[in-house]
Design an enzyme around this catalytic site. Structure first.
Site, PDB file in Angstrom:
ATOM      1  CB  CYS A   1      13.057   9.610   7.290  1.00 28.77           C
ATOM      2  SG  CYS A   1      13.975   8.577   6.549  1.00 28.77           S
TER       3      CYS A   1
ATOM      4  CD  GLU B   1       9.534  13.630  10.706  1.00 31.20           C
ATOM      5  OE1 GLU B   1       8.600  13.240  11.076  1.00 31.20           O
ATOM      6  OE2 GLU B   1      10.531  12.840  10.041  1.00 31.20           O
TER       7      GLU B   1
ATOM      8  N   GLY C   1      -5.096   0.623   4.387  1.00 35.01           N
ATOM      9  CA  GLY C   1      -3.920   0.526   5.423  1.00 35.01           C
ATOM     10  C   GLY C   1      -4.353  -0.307   6.636  1.00 35.01           C
TER      11      GLY C   1
ATOM     12  CE  LYS D   1      -1.739   2.790   2.581  1.00 36.19           C
ATOM     13  NZ  LYS D   1      -1.721   4.132   1.613  1.00 36.19           N
TER      14      LYS D   1
ATOM     15  N   GLY E   1      -4.800   5.559   4.308  1.00 31.87           N
ATOM     16  CA  GLY E   1      -4.210   4.876   5.535  1.00 31.87           C
ATOM     17  C   GLY E   1      -5.493   3.978   6.372  1.00 31.87           C
TER      18      GLY E   1
ATOM     19  N   GLY F   1      -4.683   3.442  -1.728  1.00 38.59           N
ATOM     20  CA  GLY F   1      -5.907   3.859  -0.760  1.00 38.59           C
ATOM     21  C   GLY F   1      -5.441   4.306   0.537  1.00 38.59           C
TER      22      GLY F   1
ATOM     23  CD  GLU G   1      13.533   1.518   8.713  1.00 39.61           C
ATOM     24  OE1 GLU G   1      14.018   2.637   9.101  1.00 39.61           O
ATOM     25  OE2 GLU G   1      13.969   0.372   8.722  1.00 39.61           O
TER      26      GLU G   1
HETATM   27  P1  NAD Z   1       2.357   8.711   7.093  1.00 39.10           P
HETATM   28  O1  NAD Z   1       2.514   7.852   8.326  1.00 39.10           O
HETATM   29  O2  NAD Z   1       1.464   9.833   6.981  1.00 39.10           O
HETATM   30  O3  NAD Z   1       1.724   7.833   6.009  1.00 39.10           O
HETATM   31  C1  NAD Z   1       2.735   6.598   5.354  1.00 39.10           C
HETATM   32  C2  NAD Z   1       1.925   5.567   4.838  1.00 39.10           C
HETATM   33  O4  NAD Z   1       1.046   4.881   5.993  1.00 39.10           O
HETATM   34  C3  NAD Z   1       1.129   5.941   3.913  1.00 39.10           C
HETATM   35  O5  NAD Z   1       1.148   5.004   2.767  1.00 39.10           O
HETATM   36  C4  NAD Z   1      -0.338   6.216   4.640  1.00 39.10           C
HETATM   37  O6  NAD Z   1      -1.406   6.148   3.698  1.00 39.10           O
HETATM   38  C5  NAD Z   1      -0.462   5.003   5.444  1.00 39.10           C
HETATM   39  N1  NAD Z   1      -1.377   5.210   6.794  1.00 39.10           N
HETATM   40  C6  NAD Z   1      -1.546   6.358   7.196  1.00 39.10           C
HETATM   41  N2  NAD Z   1      -2.531   5.972   8.231  1.00 39.10           N
HETATM   42  C7  NAD Z   1      -2.457   4.594   8.408  1.00 39.10           C
HETATM   43  C8  NAD Z   1      -3.311   4.089   9.136  1.00 39.10           C
HETATM   44  N3  NAD Z   1      -3.799   4.122  10.328  1.00 39.10           N
HETATM   45  N4  NAD Z   1      -2.864   2.624   9.116  1.00 39.10           N
HETATM   46  C9  NAD Z   1      -2.150   2.025   8.147  1.00 39.10           C
HETATM   47  N5  NAD Z   1      -1.460   2.731   7.304  1.00 39.10           N
HETATM   48  C10 NAD Z   1      -1.639   4.290   7.240  1.00 39.10           C
HETATM   49  O7  NAD Z   1       3.686   9.371   6.505  1.00 39.10           O
HETATM   50  P2  NAD Z   1       3.941  10.213   5.304  1.00 39.10           P
HETATM   51  O8  NAD Z   1       3.380  11.638   5.479  1.00 39.10           O
HETATM   52  O9  NAD Z   1       3.567   9.473   3.867  1.00 39.10           O
HETATM   53  O10 NAD Z   1       5.618  10.329   5.151  1.00 39.10           O
HETATM   54  C11 NAD Z   1       6.232  11.253   6.047  1.00 39.10           C
HETATM   55  C12 NAD Z   1       6.754  10.636   7.428  1.00 39.10           C
HETATM   56  O11 NAD Z   1       7.584   9.433   7.044  1.00 39.10           O
HETATM   57  C13 NAD Z   1       7.750  11.471   8.439  1.00 39.10           C
HETATM   58  O12 NAD Z   1       7.404  11.286   9.313  1.00 39.10           O
HETATM   59  C14 NAD Z   1       9.290  10.908   7.699  1.00 39.10           C
HETATM   60  O13 NAD Z   1      10.145  11.085   8.947  1.00 39.10           O
HETATM   61  C15 NAD Z   1       8.737   9.417   7.829  1.00 39.10           C
HETATM   62  N6  NAD Z   1       9.625   8.780   6.903  1.00 39.10           N
HETATM   63  C16 NAD Z   1      10.410   7.795   7.779  1.00 39.10           C
HETATM   64  C17 NAD Z   1      11.564   6.938   6.907  1.00 39.10           C
HETATM   65  C18 NAD Z   1      12.504   6.185   7.532  1.00 39.10           C
HETATM   66  O14 NAD Z   1      13.065   5.194   7.048  1.00 39.10           O
HETATM   67  N7  NAD Z   1      12.607   6.106   8.845  1.00 39.10           N
HETATM   68  C19 NAD Z   1      11.542   7.283   5.519  1.00 39.10           C
HETATM   69  C20 NAD Z   1      10.955   8.159   4.900  1.00 39.10           C
HETATM   70  C21 NAD Z   1       9.838   8.838   5.555  1.00 39.10           C
END
Ligand code: NAD
Length: 471
Positions: A278, A378, A206, A169, A202, A200, A244
């Site tokens: 990140c 962040e 998700g 996803k 989250g 889709g 992550e």
């Molecule tokens: P996000 O957490 O909003 O979403 C990430 C993914 O999770 C998306 O596909 C989203 O649709 C899904 N999601 C959202 N709510 C969910 C739920 N309740 N259940 C299951 N899935 C769900 O993050 P974002 O805005 O897409 O990305 C930015 C964030 O990601 C930042 O905090 C960044 O630091 C982090 N990030 C971490 C790494 C790492 O390797 N540690 C790498 C890149 C980004």
């Protein structure tokens, strides 16, 4: 306008009943694409396909899996130019760096991961007992939008090589490269059902994926808040989870280090992908005596950066992905200024030559030794904070003074001195004097930056489990 209507399930792009999401070009704010969001029924169909494909895929030879991935890498490589353009249009990554940052990094994984997996396949022998490393089963991979292809490939490639089957996803906000990856794997001969994609939200797709009884493990990259929710949901079902998550990574400059090099490199790492990385080094920590010089070096570098249209080859910094992302970051910046931080470069005003788009000027804020919300939260935007410290103990305390622990950097005249300090930073990876990440080194977090590791042989373990045959 591009239209992404279908989900990739059981080897086909399938029509779906979900609602439409309109995506906007972050540089122009104009509608740019429509994504049809996958429904719970789509997730169920994708998991069923992955479950059905597992028995045959898990016993294919490692060479067969690696060969399919190598073919897929070649197919993606042939589209590198158009993929780079898609990242500029969807996320705002400047075209001057999009190929290197977003495409080459992902394709490299297809070539590197077979080396990692080989280190973990085959049986271990304990006297007459055999210990086999076997695929964990059906894996749910959930990825963010900031490096959509690379961060998805960080999961999908090793999972497939390990013999697991996958439902991905991806973020609903950046679909183009994921469509290309699914097509490439399909054309390379991946059997149907082994890899599935459901775009889709989250909360709907998700969460269904995380809680689905036929999903054995979840590999998630994204924000700390969502990571916590996923860990709770997966915990109820006792599923294995890799998280992550976010970061607020420090860059400590020790007395005697090459200050201009340290400041310039930290700023560059902070601003990469408009700060939407990140592992970005977002907190520069310098000795009291170097504070003024560090601020003026950072200001000069930030003011020289060309901000603008991501499709212009001269552009070094594009917009952030959305109005929401921009507004959240600017609110944090405003709060810091209200709390007494001083603006060293950039600021909350839109760059004057860019009347449209979600642009934030490259921004540096100084706060001597103050600890403000912006140093613990962040921002995911091109904002560097500069703080000063009195002695090494205080620098280490400041570096470890956030809930995160993803990455960091230490700069010193002497490498062993830097390593001594780096060992005291509670983070998954720490760079010494600007050294690049080794491709086989594990990547992941401490504390609120998550748990589990990606990349290298360490990352493969997330997709394998062991079976002991006692004889
Ligand atoms: P996000 O957490 O909003 O979403 C990430 C993914 O999770 C998306 O596909 C989203 O649709 C899904 N999601 C959202 N709510 C969910 C739920 N309740 N259940 C299951 N899935 C769900 O993050 P974002 O805005 O897409 O990305 C930015 C964030 O990601 C930042 O905090 C960044 O630091 C982090 N990030 C971490 C790494 C790492 O390797 N540690 C790498 C890149 C980004």
């Amino acid at each position: 306008m591009q239209v992404f209507e279908r989900q990739f399930i059981d080897g086909h792009w399938q029509s779906t009943q979900g609602r439409e999401l309109v995506l906007h070009n972050p540089a122009t704010e104009a509608p740019a694409a429509i994504v049809r969001l996958g429904s719970i029924a789509d997730v169920d169909a994708a998991v069923a396909a992955a479950r059905a494909a597992l028995p045959a895929w898990s016993v294919t030879s490692f060479q067969e899996r690696a060969s399919i991935l190598a073919t897929a890498a070649g197919i993606l490589q042939a589209q590198a130019g158009s993929l780079a353009e898609s990242f500029a249009a969807e996320i705002g990554t400047p075209i001057s760096v999009a190929k290197r940052l977003q495409v080459d990094t992902a394709i490299r994984l297809f070539h590197e991961a077979p080396r990692w997996v080989q280190a973990r396949t085959g049986d271990d022998h304990l006297d007459r007992t055999l210990v086999s490393h076997v695929p964990i089963g059906v894996v749910a991979c959930i990825a963010p939008w900031n490096y959509p292809l690379y961060l998805s490939a960080c999961k999908v490639v090793p999972a497939l090589l390990a013999g697991a089957t996958v439902v991905l996803k991806p973020s609903e906000l950046a679909p183009a490269s994921i469509v290309a990856m699914a097509d490439a794997l399909h054309r390379a001969g991946l059997p149907k059902g082994v890899f599935n994609v459901v775009f889709g939200t989250g909360v709907e797709a998700g969460e269904r994926l995380v809680t689905h009884p036929d999903v054995d493990a979840v590999s998630f990259t994204g924000s700390t808040g969502v990571g916590r929710r996923i860990a709770e949901l997966a915990g109820r079902e006792l599923k294995k989870v890799t998280l992550e998550l976010g970061g607020k990574s420090p860059s400590i400059v020790l007395a005697g280090a090459d200050l201009p090099r340290a400041v310039n490199s930290t700023l560059q790492k902070c601003l990469q992908n408009a700060g939407q990385t990140c592992a970005a080094l977002t907190r520069l920590l310098v000795p009291d005596a170097d504070y003024a010089a560090a601020c003026s070096i950072a200001a000069a570098a930030a003011n020289a950066i060309r901000v603008g249209d991501p499709l212009d080859v001269a552009t070094e910094l594009g917009p952030v992905i959305s109005a929401k992302q921009r507004d959240q970051a600017l609110a944090l910046l405003q709060q810091a200024m209200d709390e007494g931080a001083s603006l060293v470069a950039g600021g909350p005003d839109r760059p004057a030559h860019l009347p449209r788009g979600y642009f934030i000027a490259p921004t540096v804020v100084g706060m001597q030794d103050r600890d403000l919300a912006i140093t613990r939260t962040e921002a995911f935007a091109p904002i560097l904070t500069v703080q000063s410290y009195r002695d090494e103990e205080e620098a280490i305390a400041m570096a470890n003074g956030t809930p995160f622990g993803l990455s960091g950097a230490v700069w010193a005249a002497d490498e062993s001195e830097a390593l001594r300090v780096a060992r005291r930073i509670r983070a998954g990876s720490v760079s010494i004097n600007g050294a690049a990440t080794h491709p086989d080194a594990p990547f992941g977090g401490f504390r609120h930056s998550g748990f589990g590791r990606e990349r290298g042989a360490y990352g493969i373990d997330e997709f394998l489990t062991t079976q002991a045959f006692n004889r």
